[in-house]
Design an enzyme around this catalytic site. Structure first.
Site, PDB file in Angstrom:
ATOM      1  N   CYS A  71       0.787  -1.236   0.000  1.00 12.73           N
ATOM      2  CA  CYS A  71       0.000   0.000   0.000  1.00 12.73           C
ATOM      3  C   CYS A  71       0.817   1.283   0.000  1.00 12.73           C
ATOM      4  O   CYS A  71       0.704   2.103  -0.908  1.00 12.73           O
ATOM      5  CB  CYS A  71      -0.934   0.009   1.210  1.00 12.73           C
ATOM      6  SG  CYS A  71      -2.183  -1.290   1.194  1.00 12.73           S
ATOM      7  N   HIS A 125      -1.520   5.953   2.418  1.00 10.16           N
ATOM      8  CA  HIS A 125      -1.596   4.915   3.448  1.00 10.16           C
ATOM      9  C   HIS A 125      -1.523   5.553   4.835  1.00 10.16           C
ATOM     10  O   HIS A 125      -2.261   5.161   5.751  1.00 10.16           O
ATOM     11  CB  HIS A 125      -0.458   3.908   3.276  1.00 10.16           C
ATOM     12  CG  HIS A 125      -0.462   2.814   4.311  1.00 10.16           C
ATOM     13  ND1 HIS A 125      -1.346   1.758   4.260  1.00 10.16           N
ATOM     14  CD2 HIS A 125       0.297   2.630   5.422  1.00 10.16           C
ATOM     15  CE1 HIS A 125      -1.126   0.955   5.293  1.00 10.16           C
ATOM     16  NE2 HIS A 125      -0.140   1.477   6.023  1.00 10.16           N
ATOM     17  N   HIS A 310      -2.575  -2.075  -5.897  1.00  5.81           N
ATOM     18  CA  HIS A 310      -1.809  -3.279  -6.273  1.00  5.81           C
ATOM     19  C   HIS A 310      -2.768  -4.437  -6.470  1.00  5.81           C
ATOM     20  O   HIS A 310      -3.965  -4.337  -6.182  1.00  5.81           O
ATOM     21  CB  HIS A 310      -0.755  -3.650  -5.211  1.00  5.81           C
ATOM     22  CG  HIS A 310      -1.261  -3.558  -3.808  1.00  5.81           C
ATOM     23  ND1 HIS A 310      -2.204  -4.422  -3.301  1.00  5.81           N
ATOM     24  CD2 HIS A 310      -0.978  -2.692  -2.818  1.00  5.81           C
ATOM     25  CE1 HIS A 310      -2.482  -4.084  -2.046  1.00  5.81           C
ATOM     26  NE2 HIS A 310      -1.754  -3.030  -1.734  1.00  5.81           N
TER      27      HIS A 310
END
Length: 482
Positions: A71, A125, A310
């Protein structure tokens, strides 16, 4: 160091955007842990009508890649236009601004060009990165459990001092959408759109599902019959580097997940079911927000980007989560739909061009004609948006370290994936992997060193060295601890 100094200088001369008379708004749907498990990408199981409709309204990229399958570095890379190896941050523990206070990020650049900048849900994040830069900031929320038995369980675990404090890996409470956090994110996005409808804005909507735990309202679980899900092959790639696959401790930290060994079929199906329910849940939130754009007559001047930080494994290779250089973890869904008033707008097209999430920064600079943009490691994909069949980049790159001493450097040309595991301080190659992905995200045989594929390996080695030359030592501002 020279690049960082250049960025510092650029930061001082950001100016108001005047070049384009009516630059578009931007709405970015930034989804956590989402692989291309969507109807528009050919999934035979996922129910995602709103994302599928967005693909019809724009260009869908078949070969989009992140720069690292975790992340924090992935999100930093997109929001700064700089690769992890430029930033020197490869883990989830280090905030961007702890290391780089001088870099110009997307919200800073858009602010300086007269835009309202809006962060809702999980964008960075680390929420404190650029927290005070956004015009509007809606804090990401912690995971929550709503079933009485799970609430009681969490209290018991907390009282026992269990660390990390993780509850069950999934939940299907019979509640309205806003009872879980992504429903509240969608509601706040809708409220904010109503407030800024007369302003120029860029809005990031960070949807946390399908990140663990797979908590979604029961009605999204009811869209699926869990017995329809096939158990993925647990076969691991033959002759893979011993550290190629992650230990997937992220899942094992959750209550009820065995700490050792593979998961049985029953639990595997429950988790796959939960992943799909979570994807359908966020699809519904996207539908609500898109409907609001139409109702407020904002769609005509709003570019939409749908993307993930991702990919993800849901049992493939007997593994879970992300955190690798494998194709399934670095390939991501990406859809870009231009504002309906854009004269060169292309719709209902699929592109096989190799693109990267790091390209989004420069792409938005071009789409919105922003002034004062800092140097970027990516490049604008606007030409591909105008012509999806355009020949484009020859390769896409990613990295993933294993501890402080080993760096995995990876490249794909759309057919082959080649990875070198290098000593992080000397750049000496420890081991290599070559996988063919012509027809599948998965590959089970490492072909590196096989004489029959020497030509392909030679080609991929040269491509890798263009981005990761052997003499280049990786910056180690904060190599991953895990």
């Amino acid at each position: 160091m020279k690049k960082i100094l250049a960025l510092c200088i650029t930061a001082l001369c950001l100016t108001q955007c005047t070049a384009q008379e009516n630059p578009p708004n931007v709405l970015v749907f930034y989804v956590d842990d989402l692989r291309a498990e969507l109807g528009c990408y050919g999934s035979e199981t996922a129910i995602t009508p709103h994302i599928d409709q967005l693909a019809i309204e724009g260009v869908m990229f078949n070969k989009a890649y992140v720069q690292q399958a975790i992340c924090a570095p992935s999100r930093m890379s997109m929001l700064t236009g700089l690769r992890p190896e430029t930033l020197g941050i490869y883990n989830i523990f280090t905030p961007l601004r702890k290391v780089h206070k001088e870099l110009v990020s997307l919200p800073q650049l858009f602010n300086s060009n007269g835009y309202k900048t809006i962060s809702i849900g999980k964008v960075y994040h680390h929420g404190r990165d650029d927290k005070n830069v956004w015009s509007t900031y809606f804090e990401k929320e912690p995971n929550s459990y709503l079933k009485p038995e799970n609430i009681a369980l969490m209290k018991r675990l907390k009282d026992q001092g269990v660390q990390p404090l993780k509850g069950p890996a999934f939940e299907d409470a019979d509640v309205p959408d806003e009872a879980y956090k992504d429903g509240r994110v969608a509601n706040y996005a809708i409220e904010t759109l109503q407030k800024v409808k007369d302003d120029k804005f860029i809005m990031f909507v960070g949807l946390s599902k399908p990140h663990l735990p797979f908590n979604a309202p029961k009605r999204y679980w009811d869209l699926y019959d869990k017995n329809d899900f096939e158990i993925p092959s647990r076969e691991k790639p033959d002759s893979a580097y011993r550290l190629a696959l992650p230990k997937w401790g992220e899942l094992k930290a959750y209550y009820g997940i065995p700490k050792e060994g593979d998961l049985n079929d029953e639990l595997t199906r429950d988790l796959i079911h939960g992943y799909h329910a979570s994807v359908s849940y966020i699809d519904a939130q996207i539908g609500k927000i898109m409907n609001t754009l139409e109702t407020l007559d904002l769609r005509k001047n709003t570019t939409i980007i749908f993307m993930s930080d991702h990919g993800y494994k849901i049992g493939e290779y007997a593994s879970w989560c992300k955190q690798s250089n494998l194709e399934i973890d670095v390939r991501v869904p990406l859809i870009v739909s231009r504002e309906t008033s854009y004269k060169n707008r292309v719709t209902n097209k699929t592109s096989d061009a190799l693109v990267e999430n790091v390209d989004i920064f420069q792409t938005l600079v071009d789409i919105c004609n922003l002034e004062g943009a800092p140097p970027s490691d990516g490049k604008s994909i606007l030409p591909v948006l105008n012509n999806p069949e355009l020949e484009w980049d020859e390769a896409a790159y990613s990295v993933y370290p294993r501890g402080k001493k080993i760096m995995g450097c990876s490249v794909t040309d759309g057919k082959w994936r080649y990875t070198e595991w290098r000593d992080a301080t000397t750049n000496e190659v420890i081991e290599a992997e070559l996988y063919e992905h012509k027809n599948s995200l998965l590959a089970y045989v490492n072909l590196s060193g096989n004489a029959a594929f020497a030509k392909a390996e030679k080609k991929m080695t040269k491509l890798l060295e263009k981005q990761f030359p052997r003499e280049k030592i990786f910056p180690q501002k904060d190599l991953a601890k895990k």
